[in-house]
Design a protein around this motif. Structure first.
Motif, short mmCIF file in Angstrom:
data_model
loop_
_atom_site.label_atom_id
_atom_site.label_comp_id
_atom_site.label_asym_id
_atom_site.label_seq_id
_atom_site.Cartn_x
_atom_site.Cartn_y
_atom_site.Cartn_z
N LEU A 75 0.83 -1.20 0.00
CA LEU A 75 0.00 0.00 0.00
C LEU A 75 0.87 1.26 0.00
N GLN A 76 1.92 1.27 0.84
CA GLN A 76 2.79 2.45 0.90
C GLN A 76 3.56 2.63 -0.40
N ALA A 77 3.99 1.53 -1.00
CA ALA A 77 4.70 1.63 -2.28
C ALA A 77 3.79 2.24 -3.36
N PHE A 78 2.52 1.92 -3.31
CA PHE A 78 1.56 2.50 -4.25
C PHE A 78 1.43 4.00 -4.02
N LEU A 79 1.34 4.41 -2.74
CA LEU A 79 1.22 5.83 -2.43
C LEU A 79 2.50 6.59 -2.80
N ASP A 80 3.64 5.95 -2.68
CA ASP A 80 4.91 6.59 -3.02
C ASP A 80 4.98 6.94 -4.50
#
Length: 371
Positions: free
Chosen positions: A40-45
């Protein structure tokens, strides 16, 4: 403000670009969906500012704090609440915009609609900053759809006045090599040479104190046949409603889109065939949708993103208090091109629309009870 969308999965977004924080609530996500927080964080990054020379120099972590709805790495079935802190703000850069509106921005119509009470800093609630919580919801939707065998992929298909092209997504089936290429590049293109040319074009626009726009292509693979409804609740309607909630999006088309109007029926129609024991089509000009309903072929659509209106060049405006012409020099930190950062936002909009429809149509396969 109409910041709520969805039927079975309801998304509400709150906050402003320079408020203490921004966030969302998502109601209707089934219980038991595994959520990988690193993914999820990689997507937001991918959407976050300050990650490259082609983006704004505003730097935000965009690390959401989940207040509810996720426990022990799984959704609980209750509303999911998430907040992202705004840390790197410079509201003083926007002083005076209540009086002299920016060309291409919502400053003037917002002043007339809200009686000048709206937040102008960073664009307020009209800012692309609000796509961060949209991506939080979209990341969850993507992981939910993955449990159903559905993959959503997007890239920059063309960029700038030259129309620099990238290799198109496979319109008939998921191409693992294309996905691998997209994940390998820091710039969201399939072809390495296209990525290099696009990055160079953005940097030229930045050096000239100008901006450029482009087109994003998005595809959803594995969507079963029969999802959606005719008339006003079709797949096109649902995706378009979410996509037009993304600031700077000025056009949407599906499959061959506007190009279909230049074709004959014999060229535009997608001939049916049998592939691997299933009904399929030999082409996909329909973009996987007929009558608002999925055909079983990949859902393929494009969205046009305008050039960033905040540019360093002096522009002609008006002084709304004095009602006379005025010259405007915009301050602040802005993207010379927002298209690359909008790619995951397109995926988020598509995933949310499809998850909403899958659940509404009773086609979502729910996880087994916890033991």
């Amino acid at each position: 403000m109409a910041s709520v969308v969805g039927t079975s999965v309801r998304l509400s977004i709150f906050g402003e670009s320079h408020s203490a924080g921004i966030g969302c609530t998502i109601d209707g996500v089934p219980a038991g969906i595994p959520i990988d927080m690193d993914e999820l964080q990689a997507f937001l990054d991918r959407r976050a500012p300050g990650r490259s020379d082609t983006a704004t120099r505003r730097r935000e972590a965009d690390a959401p704090t989940f207040l509810s709805g996720i426990l022990d790495g799984h959704t609980t079935g209750s509303p999911i609440g998430a907040v992202i802190e705004n840390a790197d703000t410079r509201s003083g850069d926007y002083a005076g915009l209540r009086t002299v509106p920016r060309p291409g921005h919502a400053d003037f119509p917002a002043r007339m609609k809200y009686g000048n009470w709206h937040d102008v800093s960073g664009g307020g609630h009209f800012s692309g900053r609000l796509t961060a919580p949209l991506c939080v919801a979209g990341a969850i939707a993507k992981q939910a759809l993955a449990t159903q065998g559905i993959e959503v992929v997007a890239h920059v298909s063309s960029l700038g006045p030259e129309g620099i092209p990238d290799e198109p997504l496979n319109e008939l089936e998921l191409d693992i090599a294309q996905v691998a290429a997209l994940r390998a590049h820091s710039f969201p293109c399939i072809a390495t040479d296209a990525a290099a040319r696009m990055e160079a074009a953005i940097l030229r626009a930045r050096d000239e104190l100008d901006s450029i726009g482009g087109v994003i292509e998005c595809a959803a693979y594995g969507v079963p046949v029969g999802i959606g409804d005719p008339m006003f609740d079709g797949i096109e309607n649902r995706i378009a409603r979410l996509a037009f909630g993304i600031p700077a999006v000025k056009g949407i088309d599906f499959g061959a889109g506007f190009c279909a109007s230049y074709l004959t029926g014999s060229k535009n129609n997608d001939p049916y065939t049998i592939r691997d024991g299933q009904v399929a089509t030999e082409t996909n000009n329909a973009g996987g949708i007929l009558g608002g309903i999925s055909t079983g072929m990949p859902i393929v659509w494009q969205m046009a993103v305008k050039p960033t209106p905040s540019i360093g060049q002096k522009q002609q405006s008006v002084d709304l208090d004095r009602m006379e012409p005025a010259e405007l020099a915009i301050k602040g930190r802005h993207d010379p091109c927002i298209v690359p950062r909008a790619v995951p936002v397109a995926e988020a909009a598509c995933a949310l629309a499809l998850l909403d429809l899958m659940i509404e149509d009773g086609r979502f396969k729910y996880p087994a009870p916890r033991r």
